[in-house]
Write a protein that holds these residues in place. Structure first.
Motif, PDB file in Angstrom:
ATOM      1  N   ARG A   1      13.665   2.980  -1.424  1.00 19.81           N
ATOM      2  CA  ARG A   1      12.231   3.186  -1.228  1.00 19.81           C
ATOM      3  C   ARG A   1      11.902   3.717   0.157  1.00 19.81           C
ATOM      4  O   ARG A   1      10.740   3.764   0.549  1.00 19.81           O
ATOM      5  CB  ARG A   1      11.483   1.878  -1.493  1.00 19.81           C
ATOM      6  N   ALA A   2      12.926   4.098   0.869  1.00 17.97           N
ATOM      7  CA  ALA A   2      12.780   4.702   2.193  1.00 17.97           C
ATOM      8  C   ALA A   2      13.987   5.623   2.380  1.00 17.97           C
ATOM      9  O   ALA A   2      15.015   5.438   1.728  1.00 17.97           O
ATOM     10  CB  ALA A   2      12.744   3.621   3.259  1.00 17.97           C
TER      11      ALA A   2
ATOM     12  N   SER B   1      10.071   8.546  -2.975  1.00 20.08           N
ATOM     13  CA  SER B   1       8.833   8.596  -2.187  1.00 20.08           C
ATOM     14  C   SER B   1       7.620   8.516  -3.120  1.00 20.08           C
ATOM     15  O   SER B   1       7.757   8.555  -4.346  1.00 20.08           O
ATOM     16  CB  SER B   1       8.778   9.908  -1.400  1.00 20.08           C
ATOM     17  N   ARG B   2       6.458   8.449  -2.514  1.00 24.18           N
ATOM     18  CA  ARG B   2       5.214   8.473  -3.293  1.00 24.18           C
ATOM     19  C   ARG B   2       5.160   9.734  -4.146  1.00 24.18           C
ATOM     20  O   ARG B   2       4.802   9.693  -5.324  1.00 24.18           O
ATOM     21  CB  ARG B   2       4.002   8.432  -2.363  1.00 24.18           C
ATOM     22  N   GLU B   3       5.560  10.852  -3.557  1.00 24.11           N
ATOM     23  CA  GLU B   3       5.533  12.110  -4.277  1.00 24.11           C
ATOM     24  C   GLU B   3       6.542  12.121  -5.433  1.00 24.11           C
ATOM     25  O   GLU B   3       6.277  12.699  -6.490  1.00 24.11           O
ATOM     26  CB  GLU B   3       5.809  13.272  -3.319  1.00 24.11           C
TER      27      GLU B   3
ATOM     28  N   LEU C   1       6.043   5.028   0.286  1.00 20.75           N
ATOM     29  CA  LEU C   1       6.010   5.893   1.456  1.00 20.75           C
ATOM     30  C   LEU C   1       5.896   7.349   1.024  1.00 20.75           C
ATOM     31  O   LEU C   1       6.430   7.738  -0.006  1.00 20.75           O
ATOM     32  CB  LEU C   1       7.288   5.743   2.264  1.00 20.75           C
ATOM     33  N   SER C   2       5.244   8.123   1.838  1.00 18.43           N
ATOM     34  CA  SER C   2       5.127   9.553   1.570  1.00 18.43           C
ATOM     35  C   SER C   2       6.242  10.310   2.277  1.00 18.43           C
ATOM     36  O   SER C   2       6.593   9.993   3.406  1.00 18.43           O
ATOM     37  CB  SER C   2       3.771  10.059   2.067  1.00 18.43           C
ATOM     38  N   CYS C   3       6.778  11.315   1.617  1.00 23.18           N
ATOM     39  CA  CYS C   3       7.748  12.193   2.276  1.00 23.18           C
ATOM     40  C   CYS C   3       7.013  13.358   2.929  1.00 23.18           C
ATOM     41  O   CYS C   3       7.607  14.156   3.635  1.00 23.18           O
ATOM     42  CB  CYS C   3       8.800  12.685   1.292  1.00 23.18           C
TER      43      CYS C   3
ATOM     44  N   TRP D   1      15.720   9.652  -1.963  1.00 24.87           N
ATOM     45  CA  TRP D   1      15.012   8.385  -2.047  1.00 24.87           C
ATOM     46  C   TRP D   1      13.768   8.582  -2.906  1.00 24.87           C
ATOM     47  O   TRP D   1      13.430   9.712  -3.264  1.00 24.87           O
ATOM     48  CB  TRP D   1      14.667   7.843  -0.659  1.00 24.87           C
TER      49      TRP D   1
END
Length: 185
Positions: free
Chosen positions: A99-100, A69-71, A24-26, A67
């Protein structure tokens, strides 16, 4: 283990799936704070290779941003010279990485055998019910609570055991659950 905060991204309603590795992206670029970067530099001196420091670096990232995130995956991969897909593979293997986004209080209810035999399943379901009917891994609307089920908190002699963020709690039962939750604030 249902691993609420670690429910596969595709199963989490309302959260966009982004990134080639499924994280997921932040929605913002991330970089470690000066303090976290100093801690990372200290960590790297303790390992023979940067790759060997991946787990503590991810832990540091989670501590820094709440968490993974993708970043965060991309930042850690870049710092350690690893492929983001490799880093994401490690994140998805270990349940200790969120992961979230999670609530202020990440409530982890152990349901391993000792806890299970002492009523952990009932504590887990009552906890979700008393916090507004949360689903596993869902965060309360006020952002305070996320409840997940975990395997083994190493508190078998004090079952049922619960961990909230980094703190252990023992002998949490349906009877003392309200007082326990009230104590979290």
């Amino acid at each position: 283990m249902s691993g609420g905060a670690n429910v596969p991204v595709a199963e989490q309603a309302g959260l966009p799936r982004t990134g080639e590795h499924g994280a997921l992206s932040c929605g913002k670029a991330l970089s470690f704070s000066k303090e976290a970067r100093a801690e990372l530099d200290r960590l790297l001196t303790r390992y023979p290779t940067k790759q060997a420091a991946l787990l503590p670096t991810l832990w540091l990232a989670q501590k820094e941003w709440g968490w993974i995130s993708r970043e965060a995956v991309d930042a850690v991969a870049s710092l350690l010279g690893l492929a983001p897909a490799f880093v994401w593979g490690v994140v998805t293997f270990y349940t200790m990485y969120n992961r979230a986004p999670v609530g202020k209080h990440l409530i982890q209810v152990c349901t391993s055998i000792s806890c299970h035999l002492n009523g952990a399943e009932e504590v887990f379901h009552e906890c979700k019910k008393r916090l507004g009917g949360l689903k596993t891994g869902e965060t309360s609307k006020d952002g305070k609570y996320t409840v997940i089920e975990v395997e083994c908190l190493a508190q078998c002699d004090k079952a049922p055991a619960v961990m909230v963020n980094d703190d252990d709690y023992a002998v949490i039962t349906k009877d003392n659950l309200d007082a326990f939750l009230k104590g979290l604030g």
